[in-house]
Scaffold this active site. Structure first.
Site, PDB file in Angstrom:
ATOM      1  N   PHE A 124       0.906  -1.292   0.084  1.00 55.22           N
ATOM      2  CA  PHE A 124       0.029   0.133   0.005  1.00 55.22           C
ATOM      3  C   PHE A 124       0.786   1.190   0.098  1.00 55.22           C
ATOM      4  CE2 PHE A 124      -2.773   2.959   1.768  1.00 55.22           C
ATOM      5  CZ  PHE A 124      -4.005   2.960   1.129  1.00 55.22           C
ATOM      6  N   ARG A 151     -12.431  -4.640  -6.516  1.00 52.18           N
ATOM      7  CA  ARG A 151     -12.140  -5.508  -4.923  1.00 52.18           C
ATOM      8  C   ARG A 151     -13.508  -5.649  -4.691  1.00 52.18           C
ATOM      9  NH1 ARG A 151      -7.536  -3.115  -0.997  1.00 52.18           N
ATOM     10  NH2 ARG A 151      -9.250  -1.569  -0.541  1.00 52.18           N
ATOM     11  N   TYR A 155     -10.624   0.247  10.871  1.00 54.94           N
ATOM     12  CA  TYR A 155     -11.916   0.295  10.320  1.00 54.94           C
ATOM     13  C   TYR A 155     -12.304  -0.231   9.096  1.00 54.94           C
ATOM     14  CZ  TYR A 155      -8.236   2.869   7.690  1.00 54.94           C
ATOM     15  OH  TYR A 155      -7.190   3.543   7.029  1.00 54.94           O
ATOM     16  N   LYS A 156     -11.622  -1.361   8.995  1.00 56.00           N
ATOM     17  CA  LYS A 156     -11.843  -2.448   8.018  1.00 56.00           C
ATOM     18  C   LYS A 156     -12.864  -3.349   8.760  1.00 56.00           C
ATOM     19  CE  LYS A 156      -7.738  -1.500   5.239  1.00 56.00           C
ATOM     20  NZ  LYS A 156      -8.469  -0.497   4.384  1.00 56.00           N
ATOM     21  N   ASP A 193       2.526  -5.020   8.606  1.00 55.70           N
ATOM     22  CA  ASP A 193       1.212  -4.579   8.291  1.00 55.70           C
ATOM     23  C   ASP A 193       0.032  -5.383   8.330  1.00 55.70           C
ATOM     24  OD1 ASP A 193      -1.007  -3.284   7.355  1.00 55.70           O
ATOM     25  OD2 ASP A 193       0.328  -1.802   6.177  1.00 55.70           O
TER      26      ASP A 193
END
Length: 417
Positions: free
Chosen positions: A133, A384, A235-236, A210
């Site tokens: 990322f 995705r 928050y995922k 990560d």
């Protein structure tokens, strides 16, 4: 041959009827505007309990207790909640995980702290991958400039991720740190974190993971892996809400020797004495900096309770079943239209999202959003399908992939298979 719509509906209905976690779907706030939410790997749905908790907080904890809240609860919340994240999602014993700051800031602090460790004194190389990322890559580029370090890049396959062999090829007596994602943000590839960590240690380096696309959906065993450091967002799959603060992990035996670069009052040994000089707290609190975002820490607590109740093993089993069903539908409905699967087909190596590529997806996404189908788009051409196990049904996946097929046909002018 393309399966007809009634057969797909029956298949999805049978999977939902057999789903041992189906009851958890009612724990989440729904929306009449959304037919299929396939972006749980970017932002999880709010839980009903969190909606109530947020409202109560404004009137009860904040409104009634006011500044007294710091003494009564808030001061300890970053560490208490960190321990809960560690217990439920990270395989981490207490006293090693904290919550606070963004993922970017925590990554920066932990990378800088790792490079200060006497264990890697004299080493000047960092191993990372070009498919990670942007936050990870950008932070490491900046730290490398500050330290005069050299970045050693791995180039993973487009539909894969970093392997132990690729890491080994770059490890040397100069390697200070290996920084990788456990689950690749684009392809969903699950790396062999235990083996990569072992190889990093054998070379005398530290390993930082990560966990943004792992925590809450894919089993993580930081203590068992022997991981040194880790960071991830909430928050995922932990459903903490937009911009909820991230978590950081520092293995217990490393804490006393690492110097974190953003020294703030909340990480000092006596925060409320406001002393003339900084001295770090003895434990993981030293990795906190400024005043923590207490409101941002509220919602994830209820999702952690749900994941804890369901059990991460069962959550992972549902995740595998959802992504497997998504791949069946993609093969049936999208591949004949020229779509390419860009995620691993091996269940063990696939996280909780499936990426599919097509050059028309950038034009397809607005149509999908208008129709209440919400996947995620990653340039240049990746769609995705992020499937949050506790809140997503199999029929929702069916509706979503069928809608992608319909929109793609409309945009490209091709006939459906």
């Amino acid at each position: 041959m393309t399966t007809d719509a009634p057969t797909r509906r029956d298949r999805a209905a049978a999977l939902d009827a057999a789903d041992p976690l189906a009851r958890f779907r009612s724990a989440f706030v729904g929306s009449d505007e959304v037919t299929a939410y396939l972006d749980g790997n970017s932002l999880g749905r709010p839980t009903r309990a969190s909606a109530e908790r947020l409202a109560r907080f404004a009137t009860d904890a904040w409104g009634a207790r006011l500044i007294r809240g710091w003494d009564e609860e808030w001061y300890e919340l970053p560490l208490r909640l960190g321990d809960r994240v560690g217990e439920v999602a990270l395989g981490a014993a207490p006293g090693q995980t904290f919550v606070g700051d963004s993922t970017t800031v925590i990554l920066y602090k932990l990378v800088r702290a790792a490079l200060s460790s006497p264990r890697v004194a004299g080493r000047d190389e960092i191993v990372l991958d070009s498919g990670n990322f942007p936050t990870d890559r950008f932070v490491l580029e900046g730290v490398a400039r500050e330290h005069g370090a050299t970045l050693r890049w791995i180039s993973p396959d487009h539909d894969g991720g970093v392997t132990p062999a690729q890491v080994s090829a770059l490890l040397s007596e100069r390697t200070a740190l290996v920084v990788l994602s456990h689950v690749a943000y684009r392809s969903g590839y699950v790396s062999d974190a235990a083996e990569i960590t072992r190889r990093a240690h054998d070379a005398g380096a530290l390993a930082l993971w990560d966990l943004c696309h792992s925590a809450g959906a894919v089993p993580v065993e930081l203590d068992a892996w022997g991981a040194d450091l880790a960071a991830g967002c909430t928050y995922k799959y932990l459903n903490g809400g937009p911009g909820s603060p991230a978590f950081g992990y520092v293995r217990a035996d490393l804490q006393g020797e690492l110097v974190q670069p953003i020294q703030g009052w909340m990480g000092s040994d006596r925060p409320f004495e406001m002393g003339p000089a900084y001295a770090p707290h003895a434990g993981v609190r030293r990795f906190l900096s400024g005043t923590p975002a207490i409101v941002g820490m509220l919602a994830m607590q209820d999702m952690l309770d749900l994941v804890g109740e369901a059990g991460l093993g069962a959550v992972r089993a549902k995740s595998v079943a959802l992504t497997r069903f998504a791949l069946e539908l993609v093969d049936d409905l999208l591949v004949p239209l020229g779509v390419r699967v860009a995620s691993p087909r091996d269940d063990e190596r696939r996280g909780s999202h499936v990426t599919v590529d097509h050059d028309a997806f950038a034009d397809t996404l607005p149509l999908l959003w208008e129709r209440g189908v919400i996947p995620d788009f990653r340039r240049p051409n990746g769609l995705r399908l992020g499937l949050s196990p506790l809140s997503t049904s199999f029929d929702e996946v069916r509706l979503g992939v069928e809608a992608v097929r319909d929109a793609l046909v409309e945009v490209t002018g091709r006939d459906a298979a």
